[in-house]
Design an enzyme around this catalytic site. Sequence first.
Site, PDB file in Angstrom:
ATOM      1  CD  GLN A 118      -2.821  -0.920   2.525  1.00  0.00           C
ATOM      2  OE1 GLN A 118      -2.787  -1.719   3.439  1.00  0.00           O
ATOM      3  NE2 GLN A 118      -3.630   0.122   2.530  1.00  0.00           N
ATOM      4  CG  HIS A 119       0.355   3.331   2.471  1.00  0.00           C
ATOM      5  ND1 HIS A 119      -0.964   3.690   2.638  1.00  0.00           N
ATOM      6  CD2 HIS A 119       0.625   2.400   3.418  1.00  0.00           C
ATOM      7  CE1 HIS A 119      -1.463   2.997   3.665  1.00  0.00           C
ATOM      8  NE2 HIS A 119      -0.523   2.209   4.151  1.00  0.00           N
ATOM      9  CG  ASP A 171       0.024  -5.307   1.219  1.00  0.00           C
ATOM     10  OD1 ASP A 171      -0.731  -4.452   1.728  1.00  0.00           O
ATOM     11  OD2 ASP A 171       1.258  -5.332   1.434  1.00  0.00           O
TER      12      ASP A 171
HETATM   13  O1  LIG Z   1       1.942   0.038   4.863  1.00  0.00           O
HETATM   14  C1  LIG Z   1       1.348  -1.012   4.952  1.00  0.00           C
HETATM   15  C2  LIG Z   1      -0.061  -1.070   5.381  1.00  0.00           C
HETATM   16  O2  LIG Z   1      -0.575   0.150   5.822  1.00  0.00           O
HETATM   17  C3  LIG Z   1       2.094  -2.299   4.649  1.00  0.00           C
HETATM   18  O3  LIG Z   1       1.338  -3.412   4.992  1.00  0.00           O
HETATM   19  C4  LIG Z   1       2.462  -2.389   3.232  1.00  0.00           C
HETATM   20  O4  LIG Z   1       1.261  -2.604   2.544  1.00  0.00           O
HETATM   21  C5  LIG Z   1       3.540  -3.422   2.972  1.00  0.00           C
HETATM   22  O5  LIG Z   1       3.218  -4.696   3.351  1.00  0.00           O
HETATM   23  P1  LIG Z   1       4.185  -5.984   3.376  1.00  0.00           P
HETATM   24  O6  LIG Z   1       5.159  -5.851   2.288  1.00  0.00           O
HETATM   25  O7  LIG Z   1       4.781  -6.064   4.730  1.00  0.00           O
HETATM   26  O8  LIG Z   1       3.245  -7.134   3.154  1.00  0.00           O
END
Ligand SMILES: O=C(CO)[C@@H](O)[C@H](O)COP(=O)(O)O
Length: 468
Positions: free
Chosen positions: A71-72, A228
């Site tokens: 995300q983000h 994700d």
């Molecule tokens: O910043 C967030 C959720 O707000 C993280 O969950 C990212 O989405 C990355 O996730 P992973 O790579 O750890 O699965």
Amino acid sequence: MTLVAGIDSSTQSCKVVVRDAETGALVRSGRAKHPPGTEVDPQHWADAMAEAVADAGGLDDVDAISVGAQQHGMICLDAEGSVVRPALLWNDTRSASSATDLIDDLGGAQAWTDAVGVVPVAAITAAKLRWLADNEPDAADRTAAVCLPHDWLTWQLSGATGLDTLTTDRGDASGTGYFSAATNAYRTDLLSLALRGREPLLPRVAGPSEVVGRASSKGAALGPGTGDNAAAALALDARDGDVVVSIGTSGVVSAVSTVTPNDASGEVAAFADATGRQLPLLCTLNGAPVLDAMAKLLGVDHARLAELALSSASEGLVLVPFLEGERTPNRPAATGAIHGLRQHNSTPGHLARAAVEGLLCGLADGIDRLRHLGVRTDRVLLVGGGARSRAICELAPTIFGVPVAVPEPGEYVADGAARQAAWALSGDAEPPSWTHATATVYEGVATPEIRDRYSSVRELTDGSPLLG
Ligand SMILES: O=C(CO)[C@@H](O)[C@H](O)COP(=O)(O)O
Ligand SMILES: Nc1ncnc2c1ncn2[C@@H]1O[C@H](COP(=O)(O)OP(=O)(O)O)[C@@H](O)[C@H]1O
């Protein structure tokens, strides 16, 4: 057999699963690594996706594809659709003070939760855009559209024909800081606030099971994709009372819920799920890499680290796992700490145990916070690379104080994306009922004394590193 594919473009790697659209049975899979770092040219993600697809035997026989992704991440595109600068990832903390400025500019944290259910921290896209406006104004001026990793990869699959064909979904849009999951609408005034008056194009927000286009290669239907964490919740078919804890690069605590949280502390963000509901979520910057770091420190692999952790109690040794700074609690400049060393606990076993407990205690704080906001927390569903650790699985129920179900090892983000693809293909009102992965349930006696000790040591780490 009709086949669908799900893609997870996560922080460390890209994973692809191909599944039977009707039953969900796994047919084949593939993966490829991402480069390290918190600033990445998105082309690397497109290349890794192509490599992972090839590793999975190609997608020529697949009827629908959806992309789930970290995300983000801020991807800025110019008027021709070229990337303006490398993407800034969710775990890039240079935007920490930009987040604070943005909070002040709107009149405080409560104003942000009332507007979009999210209080900006460094991770949130709006904070990254403010950083861009203040530090790279020329790049901000050239930015004609802003999108997220899953939006961009979906667009790449479609042939990237024009900025007006960019799409996103509610789940990922809700992590930007300029979309409200409560009203399902963009707040372009907040985008403009972030970019100091600039208002680039945003992707159209597609419905949860909409076909947003066709893959330019063989014409497979493209689902809207999602973030994700929303994808993982869809794969797990998370219900009321289920808390999903993911230990990937991040540590995430989330729950599919009808409750829209309003948490002005900023810890619980009011994100959206992939089906039209809410996904209250907390995220830490320090997930499985805490275990990677301890394994490296001790010169062992993950299996041995778990054995060591289970071989002794921590006996007063506490590890605060803020190795990358921290997002929850919001201490971007914090460092990790080991506290309580004595002669008797200066052993690899004690250190390994403290690392596992410290990681779990931070996530337990998150579960408490969700409970405090009225979310049911009957059991935990544990996924992500860290769930492959026997020590994490066995100690989690003792730290969390609830039973922990660990589905068989798998790629749940990619699986959620595949389920979304099958849903989009079916045209049905609900996602297909796929057979669920079997889960091992771990139970244990709660150890509040470990949490209490962790909480007092955590408060010693005030966010300002003593040295450098
Ligand atoms: O910043 C967030 C959720 O707000 C993280 O969950 C990212 O989405 C990355 O996730 P992973 O790579 O750890 O699965
Ligand atoms: N057996 C294990 N024990 C602990 N951590 C593990 C184990 N296997 C993998 N990991 C860690 O899990 C992380 C990858 O998990 P993953 O969920 O794929 O992350 P991401 O989605 O952020 O790319 C890596 O840091 C990896 O070292």
